[in-house]
Design a protein around this motif. Structure first.
Motif, PDB file in Angstrom:
ATOM      1  N   VAL A  69       0.860  -1.181   0.000  1.00 43.42           N
ATOM      2  CA  VAL A  69       0.000   0.000   0.000  1.00 43.42           C
ATOM      3  C   VAL A  69       0.893   1.227   0.000  1.00 43.42           C
ATOM      4  N   ILE A  70       0.799   2.031  -1.033  1.00 40.36           N
ATOM      5  CA  ILE A  70       1.618   3.239  -1.150  1.00 40.36           C
ATOM      6  C   ILE A  70       0.774   4.439  -0.760  1.00 40.36           C
ATOM      7  N   GLY A  71       1.159   5.081   0.338  1.00 39.02           N
ATOM      8  CA  GLY A  71       0.404   6.216   0.866  1.00 39.02           C
ATOM      9  C   GLY A  71      -0.452   5.773   2.040  1.00 39.02           C
ATOM     10  N   CYS A  72      -0.076   6.164   3.245  1.00 39.15           N
ATOM     11  CA  CYS A  72      -0.734   5.638   4.449  1.00 39.15           C
ATOM     12  C   CYS A  72      -1.467   6.729   5.224  1.00 39.15           C
ATOM     13  N   GLY A  73      -2.268   7.510   4.511  1.00 36.37           N
ATOM     14  CA  GLY A  73      -3.244   8.366   5.161  1.00 36.37           C
ATOM     15  C   GLY A  73      -4.454   7.531   5.525  1.00 36.37           C
ATOM     16  N   GLY A  74      -5.612   8.191   5.667  1.00 36.84           N
ATOM     17  CA  GLY A  74      -6.808   7.472   6.078  1.00 36.84           C
ATOM     18  C   GLY A  74      -7.200   6.369   5.111  1.00 36.84           C
ATOM     19  N   VAL A  75      -7.186   6.658   3.809  1.00 33.11           N
ATOM     20  CA  VAL A  75      -7.593   5.664   2.812  1.00 33.11           C
ATOM     21  C   VAL A  75      -6.559   4.547   2.725  1.00 33.11           C
ATOM     22  N   GLY A  76      -5.281   4.901   2.694  1.00 30.60           N
ATOM     23  CA  GLY A  76      -4.241   3.882   2.598  1.00 30.60           C
ATOM     24  C   GLY A  76      -4.231   2.945   3.787  1.00 30.60           C
ATOM     25  N   ASN A  77      -4.374   3.514   4.983  1.00 29.10           N
ATOM     26  CA  ASN A  77      -4.411   2.652   6.161  1.00 29.10           C
ATOM     27  C   ASN A  77      -5.660   1.780   6.190  1.00 29.10           C
ATOM     28  N   ALA A  78      -6.761   2.293   5.622  1.00 25.79           N
ATOM     29  CA  ALA A  78      -7.944   1.439   5.497  1.00 25.79           C
ATOM     30  C   ALA A  78      -7.686   0.295   4.523  1.00 25.79           C
ATOM     31  N   ALA A  79      -6.879   0.544   3.495  1.00 26.63           N
ATOM     32  CA  ALA A  79      -6.502  -0.540   2.578  1.00 26.63           C
ATOM     33  C   ALA A  79      -5.655  -1.585   3.288  1.00 26.63           C
ATOM     34  N   VAL A  80      -4.796  -1.143   4.197  1.00 23.37           N
ATOM     35  CA  VAL A  80      -4.031  -2.093   5.018  1.00 23.37           C
ATOM     36  C   VAL A  80      -4.992  -2.979   5.817  1.00 23.37           C
ATOM     37  N   PRO A 134      11.211   2.421  -2.961  1.00 24.66           N
ATOM     38  CA  PRO A 134      10.103   1.540  -2.577  1.00 24.66           C
ATOM     39  C   PRO A 134       9.932   0.344  -3.497  1.00 24.66           C
ATOM     40  N   VAL A 135      10.253   0.501  -4.764  1.00 25.54           N
ATOM     41  CA  VAL A 135      10.114  -0.629  -5.694  1.00 25.54           C
ATOM     42  C   VAL A 135      11.066  -1.740  -5.295  1.00 25.54           C
ATOM     43  N   GLU A 136      12.329  -1.384  -5.062  1.00 26.71           N
ATOM     44  CA  GLU A 136      13.310  -2.391  -4.661  1.00 26.71           C
ATOM     45  C   GLU A 136      12.963  -2.984  -3.307  1.00 26.71           C
ATOM     46  N   ALA A 137      12.468  -2.150  -2.406  1.00 25.26           N
ATOM     47  CA  ALA A 137      12.123  -2.646  -1.074  1.00 25.26           C
ATOM     48  C   ALA A 137      10.977  -3.644  -1.131  1.00 25.26           C
ATOM     49  N   VAL A 138       9.948  -3.339  -1.922  1.00 18.67           N
ATOM     50  CA  VAL A 138       8.806  -4.254  -2.037  1.00 18.67           C
ATOM     51  C   VAL A 138       9.252  -5.566  -2.671  1.00 18.67           C
ATOM     52  N   ARG A 139      10.086  -5.473  -3.694  1.00 14.29           N
ATOM     53  CA  ARG A 139      10.584  -6.703  -4.323  1.00 14.29           C
ATOM     54  C   ARG A 139      11.399  -7.540  -3.331  1.00 14.29           C
ATOM     55  N   GLY A 146      10.403 -11.878  -2.049  1.00 13.64           N
ATOM     56  CA  GLY A 146      11.212 -12.887  -2.728  1.00 13.64           C
ATOM     57  C   GLY A 146      11.759 -12.439  -4.057  1.00 13.64           C
ATOM     58  N   GLY A 147      11.893 -11.134  -4.264  1.00 18.84           N
ATOM     59  CA  GLY A 147      12.418 -10.610  -5.517  1.00 18.84           C
ATOM     60  C   GLY A 147      11.380 -10.453  -6.605  1.00 18.84           C
ATOM     61  N   ASN A 148      10.115 -10.749  -6.304  1.00 20.78           N
ATOM     62  CA  ASN A 148       9.086 -10.797  -7.339  1.00 20.78           C
ATOM     63  C   ASN A 148       8.243  -9.530  -7.457  1.00 20.78           C
ATOM     64  N   GLY A 149       7.949  -8.902  -6.362  1.00 20.48           N
ATOM     65  CA  GLY A 149       6.945  -7.843  -6.334  1.00 20.48           C
ATOM     66  C   GLY A 149       5.664  -8.370  -5.708  1.00 20.48           C
ATOM     67  N   ALA A 150       4.808  -7.452  -5.314  1.00 19.71           N
ATOM     68  CA  ALA A 150       3.584  -7.833  -4.599  1.00 19.71           C
ATOM     69  C   ALA A 150       2.491  -8.295  -5.560  1.00 19.71           C
ATOM     70  N   TYR A 167       5.633  -0.821 -11.068  1.00 22.09           N
ATOM     71  CA  TYR A 167       6.836  -1.653 -11.094  1.00 22.09           C
ATOM     72  C   TYR A 167       7.057  -2.443  -9.812  1.00 22.09           C
ATOM     73  N   ALA A 168       6.296  -2.145  -8.752  1.00 23.26           N
ATOM     74  CA  ALA A 168       6.438  -2.894  -7.510  1.00 23.26           C
ATOM     75  C   ALA A 168       5.569  -4.140  -7.473  1.00 23.26           C
ATOM     76  N   ARG A 169       4.747  -4.363  -8.491  1.00 20.20           N
ATOM     77  CA  ARG A 169       3.875  -5.546  -8.499  1.00 20.20           C
ATOM     78  C   ARG A 169       4.567  -6.705  -9.206  1.00 20.20           C
ATOM     79  N   ASP A 170       4.135  -7.881  -8.878  1.00 17.52           N
ATOM     80  CA  ASP A 170       4.633  -9.100  -9.511  1.00 17.52           C
ATOM     81  C   ASP A 170       4.105  -9.191 -10.937  1.00 17.52           C
ATOM     82  N   LEU A 171       4.735 -10.023 -11.742  1.00 19.26           N
ATOM     83  CA  LEU A 171       4.189 -10.313 -13.071  1.00 19.26           C
ATOM     84  C   LEU A 171       2.764 -10.839 -12.908  1.00 19.26           C
TER      85      LEU A 171
END
Length: 361
Positions: free
Chosen positions: A185-196, A236-241, A245-249, A267-271
């Motif tokens: 989840v990128i952006g952790c305001g009210g909506v982002g934290n609700a996505a968490v 963040p892209v490298e961190a998420v990967r 496991g190197g794949n992305g979310a 680019y932070a998502r998996d194939l």
């Protein structure tokens, strides 16, 4: 008989809001008057004040609300006086092509009240998202009232009317997060934290919260994030990967609404993974991606509008989870304020000090 109540009005672009007397007419056919008990201060209200939605000033702000139905107009069967309701801005019509296809959550012709509330001098008001709930009472279409368990706290329940529902729905409804999935989840305001929270409810195994504010990341951790990434200090892209496991979310939810963060999500998502845009961009924003990457990475690029929710289905279910202690809506209520404090709440929103300020009546 029409009633006069106090409401928060935005008269012109960028001007501080003011409290004025407004006239609320008796409900006509298909309409209801609701005595507002609580209304969250949402960023969308600030967009209205800044002219970012349209220029139909003056606006009666407020839309993320809960209250009690006071009276209903002819033909109303969905709710009755005395019902505790959450107000929603997607009162489905039942007749458009989306509704007729069995997809009412995408209704293309949602209902609002036909009559207009006015200022004391007769000037017609534009209610925010067809609701206008920074007021002691408001007039809405009856379908905008969703009856829920009256034991729920109005301050917490009202948040399902917009931001919290948008975030939870982005994960569960739009992103289709499943058991064992990895989610960023990128952006952790009210909506982002609700996505968490939504990702946790859906059974995600890895939930990575990304933001530039350590306080927001700490809040996300408390709401169910398994990992946090400060993107001011780390790519963040490298961190998420690295955390997947190197794949992305499997699912990346962008809750900022900016080209830079959307590209990070892409680019932070998996194939074959999914990107969900729930952050609201401004009209001038543009994004450029190599079309070969869009093709080659597969998966889905989705937008989530109101969390693709169906209020009649989702609000009672989420309130039940709240009453069972499985959904901590109270955690989103940073402070309760008076109607006079809405302008100050907008200032605190700019500084990122709150998840939600909630006006109590």
């Amino acid at each position: 008989m029409a009633q006069q109540v106090r409401g928060v009005i935005a008269r012109a672009k960028g001007e501080p809001v003011r409290i004025e007397t407004i006239t609320v007419p008796d409900p006509g056919p298909g309409e209801a008057v609701v005595k507002v008990q609580a209304c969250g201060v949402c960023h969308t209200d600030l967009h209205y004040r800044e002219g970012g939605i349209n220029d139909d000033f003056p606006f009666l702000l407020g839309h993320e609300a809960a209250g009690v139905v006071e009276s209903v107009g002819e033909g109303v069967t969905e709710v009755a006086p005395g019902d505790f309701v959450i107000l929603n801005w997607r009162a489905v019509c039942g007749q458009c092509r989306a509704c007729l296809r069995g997809r009412p959550q995408y209704c293309f012709d949602t209902h609002n009240a036909k009559q207009r509330m006015t200022l004391a001098d007769g000037t017609e008001l534009s209610p925010a998202l067809g609701i206008g709930a920074f007021a002691e009472k408001t007039l809405v279409a009856a379908g905008q009232c969703t009856k829920v368990d009256p034991e729920a706290s109005p301050a917490a329940a009202g948040l399902l009317g917009c931001g919290v529902m948008a975030g939870i729905g982005a994960a569960i409804n739009t992103g289709n997060v499943g058991r064992g999935d990895s989610v960023a989840v990128i952006g952790c305001g009210g909506v982002g934290n609700a996505a968490v929270v939504g990702a946790r409810l859906a059974g995600a195994a890895t939930i990575i919260a990304v933001d530039i504010d350590d306080k927001k990341l700490q809040t996300a951790k408390g709401l169910g994030a398994t990992h946090t990434v400060n993107s001011r200090a780390t790519d963040p892209v490298e961190a998420v990967r690295e955390l997947t496991g190197g794949n992305g979310a499997d699912v990346v939810i962008e809750a900022v609404g900016r080209p830079e963060t959307y590209e990070q999500a892409f680019y932070a998502r998996d194939l074959a993974g999914t990107v969900v845009l729930v952050g609201v961009p401004t009209p001038e924003m543009r994004i450029e991606l190599p079309l070969l990457d869009v093709f080659g990475r597969g998966g889905a690029l989705k937008s989530s509008w109101y969390g693709d929710c169906l209020p009649s289905r989702d609000f009672p279910m989420l309130i039940d989870l709240y009453r069972q202690g499985r959904l901590d809506l109270d955690a989103f209520v940073t402070e309760t304020i008076a109607l006079e404090d809405v302008e100050k709440a907008f200032e605190r929103m700019h500084h990122g000090d709150v998840l939600r300020s909630v006006v109590m009546f």
